[in-house]
Scaffold this motif. Structure first.
Motif, PDB file in Angstrom:
ATOM      1  N   HIS A 267       0.727  -1.220   0.135  1.00  0.00           N
ATOM      2  CA  HIS A 267      -0.005   0.070  -0.067  1.00  0.00           C
ATOM      3  C   HIS A 267       0.869   1.227  -0.089  1.00  0.00           C
ATOM      4  CE1 HIS A 267      -3.683  -2.241   1.991  1.00  0.00           C
ATOM      5  NE2 HIS A 267      -3.209  -2.730   0.819  1.00  0.00           N
ATOM      6  N   GLU A 268       1.484   1.299  -1.077  1.00  0.00           N
ATOM      7  CA  GLU A 268       2.556   2.410  -1.131  1.00  0.00           C
ATOM      8  C   GLU A 268       2.559   3.057  -2.752  1.00  0.00           C
ATOM      9  OE1 GLU A 268       5.661   1.380   2.202  1.00  0.00           O
ATOM     10  OE2 GLU A 268       6.188   0.470   0.034  1.00  0.00           O
ATOM     11  N   VAL A 269       3.018   4.120  -2.702  1.00  0.00           N
ATOM     12  CA  VAL A 269       3.325   4.867  -3.856  1.00  0.00           C
ATOM     13  C   VAL A 269       4.912   5.109  -3.974  1.00  0.00           C
ATOM     14  CG1 VAL A 269       3.383   7.036  -5.605  1.00  0.00           C
ATOM     15  CG2 VAL A 269       1.110   5.983  -4.680  1.00  0.00           C
ATOM     16  N   LEU A 270       5.674   4.621  -4.884  1.00  0.00           N
ATOM     17  CA  LEU A 270       7.030   4.741  -4.554  1.00  0.00           C
ATOM     18  C   LEU A 270       7.579   6.179  -5.361  1.00  0.00           C
ATOM     19  CD1 LEU A 270       8.140   1.225  -5.529  1.00  0.00           C
ATOM     20  CD2 LEU A 270       7.501   2.163  -3.311  1.00  0.00           C
ATOM     21  N   VAL A 271       8.434   6.872  -4.909  1.00  0.00           N
ATOM     22  CA  VAL A 271       9.108   7.910  -5.759  1.00  0.00           C
ATOM     23  C   VAL A 271      10.318   7.734  -6.065  1.00  0.00           C
ATOM     24  CG1 VAL A 271       9.415  10.463  -5.591  1.00  0.00           C
ATOM     25  CG2 VAL A 271       7.420   9.452  -4.026  1.00  0.00           C
ATOM     26  N   VAL A 272      10.879   7.697  -7.369  1.00  0.00           N
ATOM     27  CA  VAL A 272      12.045   7.538  -7.933  1.00  0.00           C
ATOM     28  C   VAL A 272      12.855   8.761  -8.505  1.00  0.00           C
ATOM     29  CG1 VAL A 272      13.289   5.974  -9.560  1.00  0.00           C
ATOM     30  CG2 VAL A 272      10.916   5.163  -8.339  1.00  0.00           C
ATOM     31  N   GLN A 274      14.740  10.240 -11.523  1.00  0.00           N
ATOM     32  CA  GLN A 274      15.051   9.685 -12.794  1.00  0.00           C
ATOM     33  C   GLN A 274      16.384  10.133 -13.335  1.00  0.00           C
ATOM     34  OE1 GLN A 274      11.834  10.455 -15.930  1.00  0.00           O
ATOM     35  NE2 GLN A 274      10.894  11.494 -14.597  1.00  0.00           N
ATOM     36  N   ASN A 275      16.827  10.867 -12.500  1.00  0.00           N
ATOM     37  CA  ASN A 275      18.417  11.065 -12.925  1.00  0.00           C
ATOM     38  C   ASN A 275      19.230   9.738 -12.560  1.00  0.00           C
ATOM     39  OD1 ASN A 275      18.002  13.485 -13.946  1.00  0.00           O
ATOM     40  ND2 ASN A 275      18.064  14.453 -12.003  1.00  0.00           N
ATOM     41  N   THR A 276      18.796   9.181 -11.315  1.00  0.00           N
ATOM     42  CA  THR A 276      19.861   8.163 -10.710  1.00  0.00           C
ATOM     43  C   THR A 276      19.125   6.759 -10.699  1.00  0.00           C
ATOM     44  OG1 THR A 276      19.128   8.505  -8.483  1.00  0.00           O
ATOM     45  CG2 THR A 276      20.828   9.665  -9.297  1.00  0.00           C
ATOM     46  N   TRP A 277      17.665   6.703 -10.828  1.00  0.00           N
ATOM     47  CA  TRP A 277      16.845   5.441 -10.771  1.00  0.00           C
ATOM     48  C   TRP A 277      16.938   4.836  -9.522  1.00  0.00           C
ATOM     49  CZ3 TRP A 277      13.690   5.766 -14.553  1.00  0.00           C
ATOM     50  CH2 TRP A 277      13.805   6.389 -15.597  1.00  0.00           C
ATOM     51  N   GLN A 278      17.035   5.958  -8.519  1.00  0.00           N
ATOM     52  CA  GLN A 278      17.226   5.450  -6.935  1.00  0.00           C
ATOM     53  C   GLN A 278      15.892   5.731  -6.316  1.00  0.00           C
ATOM     54  OE1 GLN A 278      19.924   3.585  -5.574  1.00  0.00           O
ATOM     55  NE2 GLN A 278      20.191   3.661  -7.711  1.00  0.00           N
ATOM     56  N   LEU A 279      15.530   4.856  -5.213  1.00  0.00           N
ATOM     57  CA  LEU A 279      14.293   5.083  -4.523  1.00  0.00           C
ATOM     58  C   LEU A 279      14.424   6.241  -3.461  1.00  0.00           C
ATOM     59  CD1 LEU A 279      11.204   4.080  -3.876  1.00  0.00           C
ATOM     60  CD2 LEU A 279      12.477   2.605  -2.185  1.00  0.00           C
ATOM     61  N   ILE A 280      13.658   7.386  -3.695  1.00  0.00           N
ATOM     62  CA  ILE A 280      13.790   8.213  -2.591  1.00  0.00           C
ATOM     63  C   ILE A 280      12.797   8.501  -1.589  1.00  0.00           C
ATOM     64  CG2 ILE A 280      15.387   9.758  -4.331  1.00  0.00           C
ATOM     65  CD1 ILE A 280      12.836  11.547  -4.573  1.00  0.00           C
ATOM     66  N   LYS A 281      11.587   7.989  -1.994  1.00  0.00           N
ATOM     67  CA  LYS A 281      10.489   7.936  -0.556  1.00  0.00           C
ATOM     68  C   LYS A 281       9.640   6.690  -1.040  1.00  0.00           C
ATOM     69  CE  LYS A 281       7.835  10.797   2.108  1.00  0.00           C
ATOM     70  NZ  LYS A 281       7.186  12.211   2.409  1.00  0.00           N
ATOM     71  N   ARG A 282       9.085   6.316  -0.086  1.00  0.00           N
ATOM     72  CA  ARG A 282       7.886   5.490  -0.006  1.00  0.00           C
ATOM     73  C   ARG A 282       6.540   6.220   0.758  1.00  0.00           C
ATOM     74  NH1 ARG A 282      10.513  -0.370   1.959  1.00  0.00           N
ATOM     75  NH2 ARG A 282       8.290  -0.710   2.035  1.00  0.00           N
ATOM     76  N   ILE A 283       5.645   6.441  -0.097  1.00  0.00           N
ATOM     77  CA  ILE A 283       4.434   7.306   0.420  1.00  0.00           C
ATOM     78  C   ILE A 283       3.249   6.425   0.767  1.00  0.00           C
ATOM     79  CG2 ILE A 283       2.827   8.963  -0.014  1.00  0.00           C
ATOM     80  CD1 ILE A 283       4.796  10.331  -1.919  1.00  0.00           C
ATOM     81  N   PRO A 284       2.969   6.000   1.957  1.00  0.00           N
ATOM     82  CA  PRO A 284       1.837   5.164   2.411  1.00  0.00           C
ATOM     83  C   PRO A 284       0.618   5.664   2.035  1.00  0.00           C
ATOM     84  CG  PRO A 284       3.347   5.605   4.302  1.00  0.00           C
ATOM     85  CD  PRO A 284       3.440   6.641   3.254  1.00  0.00           C
ATOM     86  N   VAL A 285      -0.214   4.989   1.421  1.00  0.00           N
ATOM     87  CA  VAL A 285      -1.450   5.274   0.775  1.00  0.00           C
ATOM     88  C   VAL A 285      -2.491   4.334   1.159  1.00  0.00           C
ATOM     89  CG1 VAL A 285      -0.774   6.656  -1.475  1.00  0.00           C
ATOM     90  CG2 VAL A 285      -1.117   3.877  -1.300  1.00  0.00           C
ATOM     91  N   ILE A 286      -3.825   4.490   1.029  1.00  0.00           N
ATOM     92  CA  ILE A 286      -4.909   3.683   1.739  1.00  0.00           C
ATOM     93  C   ILE A 286      -5.176   2.391   1.247  1.00  0.00           C
ATOM     94  CG2 ILE A 286      -6.906   4.244   0.187  1.00  0.00           C
ATOM     95  CD1 ILE A 286      -8.550   4.872   2.460  1.00  0.00           C
ATOM     96  N   TRP A 302      -2.671  11.821  -8.801  1.00  0.00           N
ATOM     97  CA  TRP A 302      -4.173  11.209  -8.496  1.00  0.00           C
ATOM     98  C   TRP A 302      -3.714   9.929  -8.519  1.00  0.00           C
ATOM     99  CZ3 TRP A 302      -8.993  14.038  -8.114  1.00  0.00           C
ATOM    100  CH2 TRP A 302      -8.964  15.226  -8.156  1.00  0.00           C
ATOM    101  N   VAL A 303      -4.327   9.161  -7.257  1.00  0.00           N
ATOM    102  CA  VAL A 303      -4.147   7.851  -7.257  1.00  0.00           C
ATOM    103  C   VAL A 303      -5.417   7.163  -7.070  1.00  0.00           C
ATOM    104  CG1 VAL A 303      -2.703   5.953  -5.840  1.00  0.00           C
ATOM    105  CG2 VAL A 303      -1.954   8.303  -6.265  1.00  0.00           C
ATOM    106  N   ASN A 304      -5.932   5.891  -7.781  1.00  0.00           N
ATOM    107  CA  ASN A 304      -6.852   5.162  -7.376  1.00  0.00           C
ATOM    108  C   ASN A 304      -6.428   3.851  -6.931  1.00  0.00           C
ATOM    109  OD1 ASN A 304      -6.247   4.184  -9.970  1.00  0.00           O
ATOM    110  ND2 ASN A 304      -8.488   3.404 -10.284  1.00  0.00           N
ATOM    111  N   ASN A 320       5.790  18.479  -1.726  1.00  0.00           N
ATOM    112  CA  ASN A 320       6.165  18.082  -0.333  1.00  0.00           C
ATOM    113  C   ASN A 320       6.200  16.731  -0.310  1.00  0.00           C
ATOM    114  OD1 ASN A 320       3.392  17.536  -0.050  1.00  0.00           O
ATOM    115  ND2 ASN A 320       3.335  19.570   0.960  1.00  0.00           N
ATOM    116  N   LEU A 321       5.678  15.918  -1.418  1.00  0.00           N
ATOM    117  CA  LEU A 321       5.367  14.393  -1.377  1.00  0.00           C
ATOM    118  C   LEU A 321       4.499  13.871  -0.214  1.00  0.00           C
ATOM    119  CD1 LEU A 321       9.202  13.405  -2.528  1.00  0.00           C
ATOM    120  CD2 LEU A 321       7.446  13.848  -3.709  1.00  0.00           C
ATOM    121  N   GLN A 322       3.607  14.516  -0.129  1.00  0.00           N
ATOM    122  CA  GLN A 322       2.645  14.288   0.986  1.00  0.00           C
ATOM    123  C   GLN A 322       1.112  14.081   0.260  1.00  0.00           C
ATOM    124  OE1 GLN A 322       3.299  13.750   4.357  1.00  0.00           O
ATOM    125  NE2 GLN A 322       5.439  14.327   4.074  1.00  0.00           N
ATOM    126  N   ILE A 323       0.299  13.568   1.067  1.00  0.00           N
ATOM    127  CA  ILE A 323      -0.954  13.143   0.657  1.00  0.00           C
ATOM    128  C   ILE A 323      -1.670  14.565   1.180  1.00  0.00           C
ATOM    129  CG2 ILE A 323      -3.129  12.038   1.021  1.00  0.00           C
ATOM    130  CD1 ILE A 323      -1.617   9.641   1.105  1.00  0.00           C
TER     131      ILE A 323
END
Length: 388
Positions: A267-272, A274-286, A302-304, A320-323
């Motif tokens: 239950h996450e959206v990953l933020v990557v 694109q310059n390094t292809w590294q994961l920078i954040k995992r955003i918990p979602v519902i 927008w996420v469904n 801010n990478l927040q919901i």
């Protein structure tokens, strides 16, 4: 010139001929799963113009548009390929080209339409003008086995790119000579690629892997480097949750130098980056994300979600990478589509038989349209974008 004036007068003023002149830039298609129909809609006035029915199995239908945005090509799950005239509100031509198809793409020059098939596994290429078969590319691998084809997209230089689910391969088909496609194969890219996307600039093809960790990335500017794995360690120590519906990668969001990816089994959206292809954040979602879509200006995502959280939509601020907002449009939200400049978003709620339109600045509902089991929503602005 003098001969043209009577003709123009006839077209503009004669009853029954072009009662209303329309452009196609604000038109779109809403898929109605039951009873296998589409609505042609107007995004400016937020209304339905017509309904066209008897279009086969639309349970996983997708749509691409001709170069001039007059025609919509519908790919049905039953192998149907239907050409719709948006201005005349009718079927221009319909064929059954396979037993089970999963989507398609239109070429850079607008002359070719390619369909990805499960049964028999492969890609077929047709003329957009006549729907005449131009090329047949069986997805053969191993001991002459046929693989299901997924993740078919158009790419620059008159190419189509797709993944072989069963073979774990990515193929690049060069259609500069349509009757003699040149195929470049990349093998051992990972287990069970289930969908893919093309970056908006046409450089990167990224396939999601259901049977392996991470994603498979092909740099089309440097194909000699082969396919590399990105995010190979994501979630390796996490407990896998049930996957009730696979994410759709063409709905992945790219905003600035960030990519927003639905996590499979989490239950996450990953933020990557694109310059390094590294994961920078995992955003918990519902819930389990299905579509993760960027507003055209990249400001919000927008996420469904899959069942049982599919009545919800959440919005992520890319600064801010927040919901920042949660909405409940209706039962079984299946798809979202932004108007070309992003002031509105249309959301299908299948089990409420409604399409809901939101203002993307205030998040307020501004319209509802009745529809029979609506699923995919596709606007004609897609005609001018790669990979859609």
């Amino acid at each position: 010139m003098k001969h043209l004036i009577p003709l123009l007068s006839l077209l503009l003023f004669s009853p029954g001929i072009f009662a209303e002149l329309l452009g196609t830039g604000d038109l779109g298609v809403v898929i109605e799963r039951e009873p296998a129909a589409i609505q042609i809609v107007n995004t400016t006035y937020k209304n339905a113009l017509s309904r066209i029915s008897d279009l086969g199995d639309l349970s996983h239908a997708s749509v691409v548009f001709s170069r001039d945005a007059r025609y919509a090509f519908i790919f049905g799950r039953d192998g149907g390929l239907t050409k719709i005239d948006l201005l005349e509100n009718k079927v221009a031509k319909r064929i059954i080209q396979a037993g089970n198809s999963i989507g398609g793409a239109i070429s850079q020059d607008g002359r070719l339409i390619a369909v990805s098939n499960y049964t028999p596994g492969g890609v077929k290429v047709f003329s957009t003008e006549t729907l005449e078969l131009i090329a047949d590319i069986p997805a053969l691998y191993g001991d002459q086995q046929l693989s299901k084809v997924v993740g078919l997209v158009d790419a620059p230089n008159q190419k189509f790119i797709f993944s072989l689910f069963d073979a774990g391969e990515i193929w690049v088909a060069d259609l500069k000579e349509p009757a003699r496609p040149q195929i470049q194969k990349f093998k051992n890219i990972g287990k069970q690629p289930y969908d893919a996307l093309l970056s908006p600039d046409g450089r990167y093809y990224i396939a999601g892997l259901f049977g392996d960790r991470g994603l498979a990335l092909l740099d089309l500017w440097s194909p000699e480097q082969g396919v590399k794995r990105i995010l190979p360690d994501y979630g390796k120590n996490d407990e896998k949750m049930p996957v009730y519906k696979m994410p759709h990668l063409e709905g992945w969001a790219m905003a600035g130098n960030l990519m927003f990816v639905p996590a499979v089994g989490q239950h996450e959206v990953l933020v990557v980056n694109q310059n390094t292809w590294q994961l920078i954040k995992r955003i918990p979602v519902i819930g389990q994300p299905v579509f993760v879509m960027a507003r055209p200006d990249g400001r919000h995502i927008w996420v469904n979600f899959a069942f049982p959280d599919n009545a919800q939509v959440q919005i992520i601020d890319t600064k801010n990478l927040q919901i920042i907002q949660s909405l409940t449009p209706g039962k079984a939200v299946l798809h979202m589509e932004f108007t070309p400049r992003g002031e509105h978003v249309w959301v299908s709620a299948r089990d409420d038989n409604q399409v809901i339109v939101y203002d993307t600045s205030s998040f307020k509902e501004i319209a509802r349209l009745p529809a029979n089991k609506p699923s995919g929503i596709f606007f004609s602005s897609r005609a001018h974008k790669m990979g859609l």
